[in-house]
Design an enzyme around this catalytic site. Structure first.
Site, PDB file in Angstrom:
ATOM      1  N   GLU A 379       0.798  -1.255   0.174  1.00  0.00           N
ATOM      2  CA  GLU A 379       0.084   0.026   0.001  1.00  0.00           C
ATOM      3  C   GLU A 379       0.739   1.324  -0.124  1.00  0.00           C
ATOM      4  OE1 GLU A 379      -3.371  -0.255   0.033  1.00  0.00           O
ATOM      5  OE2 GLU A 379      -3.327  -2.430   0.329  1.00  0.00           O
ATOM      6  N   ALA A 382       7.577   3.332   2.406  1.00  0.00           N
ATOM      7  CA  ALA A 382       7.636   4.361   3.401  1.00  0.00           C
ATOM      8  C   ALA A 382       8.208   5.632   2.598  1.00  0.00           C
ATOM      9  CB  ALA A 382       8.978   4.060   4.196  1.00  0.00           C
TER      10      ALA A 382
HETATM   11  C1  LIG Z   1       3.454  -9.363  -0.609  1.00  0.00           C
HETATM   12  C2  LIG Z   1       3.165  -8.519  -1.514  1.00  0.00           C
HETATM   13  C3  LIG Z   1       1.639  -8.357  -1.760  1.00  0.00           C
HETATM   14  C4  LIG Z   1       1.393  -7.036  -2.571  1.00  0.00           C
HETATM   15  N1  LIG Z   1       0.031  -7.160  -2.991  1.00  0.00           N
HETATM   16  C5  LIG Z   1      -0.541  -6.239  -3.972  1.00  0.00           C
HETATM   17  C6  LIG Z   1      -1.777  -6.165  -4.446  1.00  0.00           C
HETATM   18  O1  LIG Z   1      -2.461  -6.943  -4.031  1.00  0.00           O
HETATM   19  N2  LIG Z   1      -2.134  -5.450  -5.632  1.00  0.00           N
HETATM   20  C7  LIG Z   1      -1.273  -4.536  -6.138  1.00  0.00           C
HETATM   21  O2  LIG Z   1      -1.576  -3.729  -7.112  1.00  0.00           O
HETATM   22  N3  LIG Z   1       0.085  -4.370  -5.708  1.00  0.00           N
HETATM   23  C8  LIG Z   1       0.354  -5.468  -4.531  1.00  0.00           C
HETATM   24  N4  LIG Z   1       1.842  -5.383  -4.092  1.00  0.00           N
HETATM   25  C9  LIG Z   1       2.743  -4.383  -4.942  1.00  0.00           C
HETATM   26  C10 LIG Z   1       3.184  -3.162  -3.804  1.00  0.00           C
HETATM   27  O3  LIG Z   1       2.236  -2.299  -3.848  1.00  0.00           O
HETATM   28  C11 LIG Z   1       4.348  -2.845  -4.244  1.00  0.00           C
HETATM   29  O4  LIG Z   1       5.513  -3.769  -4.523  1.00  0.00           O
HETATM   30  C12 LIG Z   1       4.728  -1.492  -3.934  1.00  0.00           C
HETATM   31  O5  LIG Z   1       3.924  -0.490  -4.207  1.00  0.00           O
HETATM   32  C13 LIG Z   1       6.173  -0.892  -4.345  1.00  0.00           C
HETATM   33  O6  LIG Z   1       6.434  -1.087  -5.727  1.00  0.00           O
HETATM   34  P1  LIG Z   1       7.664  -1.777  -6.609  1.00  0.00           P
HETATM   35  O7  LIG Z   1       7.819  -3.145  -5.715  1.00  0.00           O
HETATM   36  O8  LIG Z   1       7.639  -1.715  -7.831  1.00  0.00           O
HETATM   37  O9  LIG Z   1       8.741  -0.912  -5.939  1.00  0.00           O
HETATM   38  P2  LIG Z   1       9.347   0.332  -6.825  1.00  0.00           P
HETATM   39  O10 LIG Z   1       8.246   1.330  -7.050  1.00  0.00           O
HETATM   40  O11 LIG Z   1      10.223  -0.112  -7.867  1.00  0.00           O
HETATM   41  O12 LIG Z   1      10.282   1.230  -5.597  1.00  0.00           O
HETATM   42  C14 LIG Z   1      11.622   0.798  -5.406  1.00  0.00           C
HETATM   43  C15 LIG Z   1      12.280   1.364  -4.240  1.00  0.00           C
HETATM   44  O13 LIG Z   1      12.303   2.842  -4.834  1.00  0.00           O
HETATM   45  C16 LIG Z   1      11.805   3.672  -3.859  1.00  0.00           C
HETATM   46  N5  LIG Z   1      11.113   4.753  -4.872  1.00  0.00           N
HETATM   47  C17 LIG Z   1      10.379   4.585  -5.815  1.00  0.00           C
HETATM   48  N6  LIG Z   1      10.074   5.585  -6.247  1.00  0.00           N
HETATM   49  C18 LIG Z   1      10.678   6.774  -5.434  1.00  0.00           C
HETATM   50  C19 LIG Z   1      10.549   8.128  -5.543  1.00  0.00           C
HETATM   51  N7  LIG Z   1       9.760   8.813  -6.260  1.00  0.00           N
HETATM   52  N8  LIG Z   1      11.409   8.903  -4.339  1.00  0.00           N
HETATM   53  C20 LIG Z   1      12.126   8.166  -3.504  1.00  0.00           C
HETATM   54  N9  LIG Z   1      12.101   6.778  -3.614  1.00  0.00           N
HETATM   55  C21 LIG Z   1      11.208   6.079  -4.384  1.00  0.00           C
HETATM   56  C22 LIG Z   1      10.554   2.780  -3.185  1.00  0.00           C
HETATM   57  O14 LIG Z   1      10.200   3.440  -1.857  1.00  0.00           O
HETATM   58  C23 LIG Z   1      11.449   1.562  -3.059  1.00  0.00           C
HETATM   59  O15 LIG Z   1      12.289   1.663  -1.878  1.00  0.00           O
HETATM   60  C24 LIG Z   1       2.214  -6.259  -3.258  1.00  0.00           C
HETATM   61  C25 LIG Z   1       3.660  -6.453  -2.970  1.00  0.00           C
HETATM   62  C26 LIG Z   1       3.912  -7.393  -2.107  1.00  0.00           C
HETATM   63  C27 LIG Z   1       5.428  -7.394  -1.673  1.00  0.00           C
END
Ligand SMILES: Cc1cc2nc3c(=O)[nH]c(=O)nc-3n(C[C@H](O)[C@H](O)[C@H](O)COP(=O)(O)OP(=O)(O)OC[C@H]3O[C@@H](n4cnc5c(N)ncnc54)[C@H](O)[C@@H]3O)c2cc1C
Length: 401
Positions: A379, A382
């Protein structure tokens, strides 16, 4: 029930619901959670019990067969359930978000069609924004829907669907350019589609494949999957709210209440870690006395208890703000951020109190240690919470002139 994390000002109905859920958690969830989690087994019996308690319909209005309760009641129930096993709260969470989105944004026909069966748990919801190439940056979504007669044809790959296999209704965010002029902002060219499907894995209907469960370090038992759409036909009346271009805002509304929910999970897991730590510290002896009598351990317990209390207060505040009809994005972001960070810290302290035994799979804290990190990501990470909080604070405290 201990002194921590109590909530003042609850109604008799709220107190009764919470007492029932707490009893269910103590009797039906805590005794089996660790064993099921280690086997990565879906908690079918627990889910049946939750259905009987009416928890799948907790916030669905009474006219659709739900209990019509507030976000606060819901969040406090989630806190109790996560205290027992975080995965079970994950099973309810996406269902709750989809039901909330339908209630807020669905057409009358969509509400009549889905909400009564969602209230009983017969229809179970999952929601899907993330893709392999994006999570935080929702505006970069590439999955597409193109109009073809009375249907839309959906193509693309989705990632990280909590309840992807077990759900029968998935709210999927896709890009739709139909009806929008050139140069439309990315946020205004997205649409939420309501996809009905059979539970299970493999090709669950023509054009829709749920490949299988993603292997995870924790948060096991609940299925997390990919979703592949390859020419999937969805009737135009399954566009949430009946009009294209509103999907981004609908999903963000859902995620906002989801954030209170994740904060509540953090509170529940932290409470359980505190309970385990404070109990172990009084049983384990070193240097002639219980470790709880060493000041260093007492200080840990003091910090853990303070964090449990603070996170709970912020979560309750965010839920009450939403229930009163006010904008709560700042409070929800703060509660989610603080509760998930504190949860990780409280779990780590409880783990340290357990010494070497905390590393053994026989002790519950080992499971909590693998579960807490998920709350830092789900969701909105951080970093994303801090971006939301920072922007809102600058809006509130803008210097005039
Ligand atoms: C177990 C699990 C269940 C989940 N369930 C769902 C679900 O039901 N439906 C769904 O749609 N998604 C789901 N998710 C996905 C989850 O919402 C995403 O993993 C999350 O939003 C982070 O996206 P990402 O993994 O692509 O990381 P990224 O967006 O690639 O980010 C990687 C890192 O970069 C940082 N970062 C990114 N952009 C910025 C910025 N502008 N400034 C500073 N730092 C930044 C992030 O904080 C993170 O530390 C789930 C994830 C997990 C692990």
């Amino acid at each position: 029930m201990g002194r921590l994390a109590r909530t003042e000002g609850l109604t008799d109905v709220q107190r009764e619901i919470l007492a029932t859920v707490r009893e269910f958690v103590d009797k039906e969830i805590i005794p089996v959670a660790t064993e099921l989690e280690h086997r990565d087994e879906y908690p079918t019996r627990i889910v049946e019990g939750l259905k009987e308690l009416g928890l799948f319909g907790l916030m669905i209005p009474e006219e659709y067969g739900g209990l019509g309760e507030s976000l606060l009641t819901y969040a406090l129930c989630v806190e109790e359930i996560a205290r027992g096993w975080m995965s079970v709260s994950g099973i309810i969470n996406t269902h709750f978000i989809v039901a909330y989105m339908l209630k807020q944004h669905g057409t009358q026909e969509q509400k009549d069609h889905f909400l009564p069966r969602m209230a009983t748990g017969e229809v179970r919801g999952a929601f899907s924004m993330s893709e392999p190439g994006l999570g935080s940056d929702v505006s970069a979504i590439t999955s597409k829907a193109v109009r073809d007669g009375d249907d839309y044809v959906l193509t693309g790959q989705k990632m990280w669907l909590t309840n992807g296999g077990s759900s029968t209704l998935v709210a999927v965010l896709c890009r739709t350019d139909e009806g929008h002029p050139e140069g439309t902002a990315p946020h205004r060219s997205m649409t939420t589609f309501l996809i009905e499907k059979e539970p299970g894995f493999g090709q669950v209907k023509p054009g829709l494949t749920i490949p299988g469960k993603i292997e995870k370090m924790g948060y096991k038992g609940v299925d997390t999957t990919e979703l592949i759409m390859d020419g999937l036909r969805v009737p135009a009346d399954r566009v949430l709210g009946g009009a294209t271009g509103r999907g981004f805002y609908q999903m963000m509304d859902g995620v906002e209440v989801g954030r209170v929910n994740v904060a509540a999970r953090g509170c529940g897991v932290a409470q359980r870690a505190f309970e385990l730590g404070v109990s172990y510290a009084q049983q384990r002896h070193t240097f002639g006395k219980p470790i709880a009598q060493h000041q260093a351990i007492q200080f840990k317990l003091a910090e853990m208890g303070t964090k449990v209390e603070a996170a709970h207060a912020m979560m309750v505040n965010a839920a009450r703000k939403k229930d009163s009809g006010q904008r709560n994005d700042l409070e929800a972001g703060m509660a989610k951020y603080l509760a998930s960070e504190y949860c990780k810290e409280v779990v780590e302290d409880a783990f340290r109190i357990h010494g070497g035994y905390g590393f053994s799979k026989e002790y519950e804290i080992e499971r909590l240690y693998r579960e807490a990190p998920m709350l830092l990501i789900g969701e909105g990470t951080a970093e994303i919470q801090k971006m939301i909080i920072g922007r809102r604070l600058l809006e509130e405290y803008r210097i005039q002139g």
